[in-house]
Design a protein around this motif. Structure first.
Motif, PDB file in Angstrom:
ATOM      1  N   LYS A 105       0.505 -14.244 -11.297  1.00  0.00           N
ATOM      2  CA  LYS A 105       1.395 -13.243 -10.716  1.00  0.00           C
ATOM      3  C   LYS A 105       1.439 -13.433  -9.205  1.00  0.00           C
ATOM      4  CE  LYS A 105       0.960  -9.557 -14.168  1.00  0.00           C
ATOM      5  NZ  LYS A 105       0.619  -8.134 -14.395  1.00  0.00           N
ATOM      6  N   LEU A 106       2.604 -13.171  -8.635  1.00  0.00           N
ATOM      7  CA  LEU A 106       2.746 -13.267  -7.184  1.00  0.00           C
ATOM      8  C   LEU A 106       2.135 -12.037  -6.521  1.00  0.00           C
ATOM      9  CD1 LEU A 106       6.434 -14.523  -6.861  1.00  0.00           C
ATOM     10  CD2 LEU A 106       4.362 -15.850  -6.521  1.00  0.00           C
ATOM     11  N   SER A 107       1.411 -12.263  -5.458  1.00  0.00           N
ATOM     12  CA  SER A 107       0.841 -11.150  -4.702  1.00  0.00           C
ATOM     13  C   SER A 107       1.938 -10.483  -3.881  1.00  0.00           C
ATOM     14  CB  SER A 107      -0.260 -11.659  -3.774  1.00  0.00           C
ATOM     15  OG  SER A 107       0.296 -12.512  -2.779  1.00  0.00           O
ATOM     16  N   PRO A 108       1.711  -9.233  -3.428  1.00  0.00           N
ATOM     17  CA  PRO A 108       2.719  -8.570  -2.580  1.00  0.00           C
ATOM     18  C   PRO A 108       3.059  -9.379  -1.328  1.00  0.00           C
ATOM     19  CG  PRO A 108       1.089  -6.992  -3.336  1.00  0.00           C
ATOM     20  CD  PRO A 108       0.599  -8.337  -3.756  1.00  0.00           C
ATOM     21  N   GLN A 109       2.043 -10.062  -0.761  1.00  0.00           N
ATOM     22  CA  GLN A 109       2.295 -10.876   0.431  1.00  0.00           C
ATOM     23  C   GLN A 109       3.222 -12.053   0.114  1.00  0.00           C
ATOM     24  OE1 GLN A 109      -0.581  -9.828  -0.735  1.00  0.00           O
ATOM     25  NE2 GLN A 109      -2.154  -9.500   0.848  1.00  0.00           N
ATOM     26  N   GLN A 110       3.020 -12.685  -1.042  1.00  0.00           N
ATOM     27  CA  GLN A 110       3.873 -13.811  -1.428  1.00  0.00           C
ATOM     28  C   GLN A 110       5.307 -13.352  -1.678  1.00  0.00           C
ATOM     29  OE1 GLN A 110       1.357 -15.043  -4.729  1.00  0.00           O
ATOM     30  NE2 GLN A 110       0.894 -16.982  -3.700  1.00  0.00           N
ATOM     31  N   ILE A 111       5.448 -12.208  -2.313  1.00  0.00           N
ATOM     32  CA  ILE A 111       6.799 -11.667  -2.563  1.00  0.00           C
ATOM     33  C   ILE A 111       7.491 -11.366  -1.246  1.00  0.00           C
ATOM     34  CG2 ILE A 111       8.053  -9.724  -3.556  1.00  0.00           C
ATOM     35  CD1 ILE A 111       5.882  -9.568  -5.709  1.00  0.00           C
ATOM     36  N   GLN A 130      -3.709   1.351   5.830  1.00  0.00           N
ATOM     37  CA  GLN A 130      -2.628   0.783   5.019  1.00  0.00           C
ATOM     38  C   GLN A 130      -1.522   0.224   5.901  1.00  0.00           C
ATOM     39  OE1 GLN A 130      -1.514   4.066   2.522  1.00  0.00           O
ATOM     40  NE2 GLN A 130      -3.098   3.651   0.983  1.00  0.00           N
ATOM     41  N   LYS A 131      -1.146   0.974   6.932  1.00  0.00           N
ATOM     42  CA  LYS A 131      -0.087   0.518   7.826  1.00  0.00           C
ATOM     43  C   LYS A 131      -0.531  -0.683   8.652  1.00  0.00           C
ATOM     44  CE  LYS A 131       3.070   3.471   6.688  1.00  0.00           C
ATOM     45  NZ  LYS A 131       4.306   3.013   6.001  1.00  0.00           N
ATOM     46  N   LEU A 132      -1.812  -0.705   9.003  1.00  0.00           N
ATOM     47  CA  LEU A 132      -2.332  -1.840   9.777  1.00  0.00           C
ATOM     48  C   LEU A 132      -2.296  -3.120   8.936  1.00  0.00           C
ATOM     49  CD1 LEU A 132      -3.701  -2.841  12.379  1.00  0.00           C
ATOM     50  CD2 LEU A 132      -5.899  -2.229  11.358  1.00  0.00           C
ATOM     51  N   ASP A 133      -2.715  -3.017   7.680  1.00  0.00           N
ATOM     52  CA  ASP A 133      -2.664  -4.172   6.784  1.00  0.00           C
ATOM     53  C   ASP A 133      -1.233  -4.641   6.572  1.00  0.00           C
ATOM     54  OD1 ASP A 133      -5.389  -4.179   6.520  1.00  0.00           O
ATOM     55  OD2 ASP A 133      -5.400  -3.000   4.666  1.00  0.00           O
ATOM     56  N   ALA A 134      -0.311  -3.687   6.384  1.00  0.00           N
ATOM     57  CA  ALA A 134       1.095  -4.031   6.168  1.00  0.00           C
ATOM     58  C   ALA A 134       1.676  -4.739   7.389  1.00  0.00           C
ATOM     59  CB  ALA A 134       1.903  -2.781   5.841  1.00  0.00           C
ATOM     60  N   ALA A 135       1.303  -4.271   8.596  1.00  0.00           N
ATOM     61  CA  ALA A 135       1.797  -4.898   9.824  1.00  0.00           C
ATOM     62  C   ALA A 135       1.286  -6.331   9.951  1.00  0.00           C
ATOM     63  CB  ALA A 135       1.384  -4.075  11.042  1.00  0.00           C
ATOM     64  N   LYS A 136      -0.023  -6.543   9.631  1.00  0.00           N
ATOM     65  CA  LYS A 136      -0.581  -7.898   9.704  1.00  0.00           C
ATOM     66  C   LYS A 136       0.092  -8.820   8.696  1.00  0.00           C
ATOM     67  CE  LYS A 136      -5.171  -6.615  11.453  1.00  0.00           C
ATOM     68  NZ  LYS A 136      -6.619  -6.560  11.140  1.00  0.00           N
ATOM     69  N   TRP A 137       0.320  -8.316   7.492  1.00  0.00           N
ATOM     70  CA  TRP A 137       0.996  -9.117   6.469  1.00  0.00           C
ATOM     71  C   TRP A 137       2.395  -9.509   6.933  1.00  0.00           C
ATOM     72  CZ3 TRP A 137      -0.321  -5.541   1.687  1.00  0.00           C
ATOM     73  CH2 TRP A 137      -1.671  -5.702   1.365  1.00  0.00           C
TER      74      TRP A 137
END
Length: 492
Positions: A13-19, A336-343
């Motif tokens: 399965k594709l990870s959210p980062q890959q998608i 959560q927002k910090l991780d999303a920003a880094k991604w």
């Protein structure tokens, strides 16, 4: 009878980062800015600008001497987060206008008005002309309904009977087809000529009737459109000549008159400014004295960074011993927002690297073309060739090629333009189908228009030049180039 079984399976399965990376990779430069704006809006931790460390490095490299030479730029004074930031204010963050606070009241930038170019739409132009007819309210309502039924290319393709029903149900106006025909005739004399026609034949007739020339050529042109339209569309000039009993000279001038008419009168007024589209290249290639230099469009390399205030806040609160539920929720939200920003920042950087690797491989493969712009220098190239060259999946190359373009010294090209199949020659070499199309186009351009070349003759000529190609392939390439069959290329 239902039974329960325990089984194991291996699933990929594709990870959210890959998608997220895949979605960013396939969008063109024109849409990337919008996507970044959306992310900036929903994630307060992400902001535009360069990292502070990068700024400090630039400042150090740009300054030759300074009074603060002995100062350590990496050391920052410690700040007591409890004194600097109020917990209550942070917990009520939703009351703020945004994550960037520029002060109270409107800024100068907000007071400025951005001038927009004005443009008149086709509908506006027709309604203005309608005001000069002096119609009563009932007739004006019918005329407005007709104008509203005009397509973007200037035709009314809705049946008159349907317009009668539209007026009855939407405007409460009872009318007849005869009355609508009478008002339609008035609208058809609006500018641009040929507007509000119901088909191409009527459009050409309207334009011919409005011409000031009443000579023999105009009369022959009207007869051709009115009585020999089918023969004219199929270029059966011998049948037209026999039917009209006209000389070759008159027939040729009449045909020239008709072909100069506008088949899409709605296009003259143009569309509004908002509907205009511009091509924004993703890559820029410059030939610097025989050396090809590739660069990404600056819009593909936005400067994004993490808001350090939130990052420090997370670090401080995560180390505290407080067990307040609201503080825990805040820490979770910020994390959560910090991780999303880094991604997101990583996905943007990975996008840039993938674009450059793919484009550099394409340039290396089609180097001779990019040096001179000669289409005969095209090499056969498929997605797998580039995928193998840079060790990436074919689907990744496909996403890059399908939506990106490059600006060169001889024009802007979509990347998929450089991919083509290979065709064998007499010598056994493979040449690009793009090269064959180029030769085919030159043959058609140089043909005798009174006796255009058929697909069979084009096939023989291509084989004489060394290209092993079948007639059906010639027909396919001709259609891809937008070249009509020989009969429709015939001229008097």
């Amino acid at each position: 009878m239902l039974k329960q079984n325990l089984s194991t399976s291996l699933v990929q399965k594709l990870s959210p980062q890959q998608i997220q990376f895949i979605k960013l990779l396939q969008i063109p430069t024109a849409e990337l800015h919008t996507r970044i704006e959306e992310e900036l809006e929903i994630n307060p931790i992400l902001e535009e600008g360069r990292e502070e460390k990068e700024k400090e490095k630039d400042e150090m490299s740009n300054s030759d001497t300074s009074d603060n030479d002995d100062e350590d730029y990496d050391e920052q004074p410690e700040v007591d987060m409890e004194e600097e930031i109020s917990i209550e204010d942070y917990l009520h963050e939703e009351e703020m206008n945004g994550y960037k606070m520029y002060g109270d009241g409107a800024s100068r930038e907000e007071d400025k008005e951005i001038p927009l170019p004005m443009s008149t739409t086709l509908n506006d132009s027709l309604l203005i002309q309608l005001g000069f007819l002096g119609l009563d309210e009932r007739q004006k309502t019918i005329a407005q309904q007709l104008i509203g039924s005009i397509d973007g290319d200037g035709y009314i393709r809705r049946a008159i009977e349907a317009i009668v029903n539209d007026l009855a149900f939407s405007q409460n106006v009872e009318t007849t087809e005869e009355e609508i025909e009478q008002i339609l005739n008035k609208v058809q004399y609006f500018d641009p000529p040929g507007i509000a026609a119901r088909d191409l034949q009527e459009c050409l007739m309207i334009q011919l009737k409005r011409r000031d020339d009443d000579g023999e050529v105009s009369e022959a042109a009207m007869k051709i459109v009115e009585n020999c339209f089918e023969e004219f569309t199929k270029k059966h000039y011998d049948k037209i000549k026999k039917k009209l009993d006209a000389s070759d000279e008159i027939l040729k001038k009449a045909v020239d008159t008709i072909t100069k008419l506008n088949p899409k009168p709605g296009g003259e007024s143009g569309s509004s400014f908002a509907q205009r589209q511009y091509i924004i290249p993703d890559f820029i290639l410059a030939n610097n004295n025989g050396k090809l230099e590739l660069s990404l469009n600056s819009r593909n390399a936005p400067e994004l960074r993490i808001n350090q205030t939130y990052a420090e806040m997370l670090d401080t609160y995560s180390k505290s011993d407080k067990k307040d539920k609201k503080i825990k929720e805040t820490v979770t939200f910020v994390k959560q927002k910090l991780d999303a920003a880094k991604w997101f920042i990583d996905a943007i950087k990975q996008r840039q690297q993938t674009l450059l690797r793919t484009m550099n491989a394409i340039i290396e493969y089609q180097y001779e073309f990019f040096l001179e712009g000669d289409e005969s220098k095209f090499r056969p190239m498929i997605l797998k060739d580039i995928a193998d060259k840079i060790s990436m999946d074919i689907s990744t190359i496909s996403r890059v090629a399908n939506s990106k373009s490059i600006q060169t010294d001889f024009g802007i090209y979509p990347l998929k333009y450089f991919f083509s199949e290979g065709i064998s020659t007499k010598t056994g070499e493979d040449v690009s189908s793009r090269e064959v199309k180029h030769v085919l186009k030159e043959l058609v351009n140089s043909e005798n228009k009174k006796k255009p070349l058929s697909d069979d003759k084009l096939e023989k000529l291509l084989k004489e030049k060394g290209y092993k190609i079948a007639r059906r392939t010639v027909a396919k390439y001709r259609e891809q180039l937008g070249i009509p069959v020989a009969r429709l290329r015939k001229k008097l």
